[in-house]
Design an enzyme around this catalytic site. Structure first.
Site, short mmCIF file in Angstrom:
data_model
loop_
_atom_site.label_atom_id
_atom_site.label_comp_id
_atom_site.label_asym_id
_atom_site.label_seq_id
_atom_site.Cartn_x
_atom_site.Cartn_y
_atom_site.Cartn_z
N ASP A 35 36.23 33.24 45.93
CA ASP A 35 36.78 31.87 45.97
C ASP A 35 38.14 31.92 46.66
O ASP A 35 38.52 32.94 47.24
CB ASP A 35 36.87 31.30 44.55
CG ASP A 35 37.79 32.09 43.63
OD1 ASP A 35 38.63 32.92 44.12
OD2 ASP A 35 37.71 31.90 42.41
N GLY A 36 38.90 30.85 46.60
CA GLY A 36 40.19 30.75 47.27
C GLY A 36 41.24 31.74 46.76
O GLY A 36 42.21 32.02 47.45
#
Length: 152
Positions: A35-36
């Site tokens: 994810d980020g």
């Protein structure tokens, strides 16, 4: 490890499975898996587990395409449990295990674990996956081929 699956040997550090019965498949965490924040997205652990089961079959000489073409059989996941313990991050090498916990006439239940770096490393996930053997045309349960049952 050079990218091939292996059966592990040595002392068991987990309660349920002798290490010699666990198939291990290495997985490197890529940017696309995260994810980020650089943490592996939860659904991607399921992909890692799927790869280990596929490679376990392949290591036994069973190709899923051959099961389909020669026997008209497919495998479908019908139940999954996943206990996420710790996060994996971008760049890490994971060890994904696969061991048959139960074999029925038309299904297999696997115990699977994902470790960071090595089998004695951090346990990131423990799970159980039940797959059904199905007729490819009708999607009805069919008995596992004797050759597959014999291998396990």
């Amino acid at each position: 490890m050079s990218g091939a699956g292996r059966m592990t040997e040595g002392k068991n550090t987990r309660e349920a499975w002798p290490v010699s019965r666990r198939f291990v498949w290495p997985v490197r965490v890529y940017h696309e898996d995260t994810d980020g924040q650089g943490v592996v997205y939860y659904a991607n652990y399921l992909k890692f587990m799927e790869r280990a089961r596929t490679e376990w079959l392949r290591a036994m000489g069973v190709e899923q395409t051959a099961l389909l073409q020669e026997h008209g059989l497919i495998f479908a996941v019908v139940h999954i449990e996943a206990n996420y313990r710790r996060p994996a991050r971008y760049g890490e090498l994971l060890q994904t295990t696969c061991a048959v916990e139960d074999a029925a006439r038309a299904s297999l239940t696997f115990k699977q674990e994902i470790f960071r770096d090595r089998l004695e490393g951090d346990l990131l996930l423990e799970g159980r996956v039940r797959v059904a053997c199905l007729d490819a045309a009708s999607h009805r349960p069919r008995a596992l081929p004797a050759s597959v049952l014999q291998e396990i």
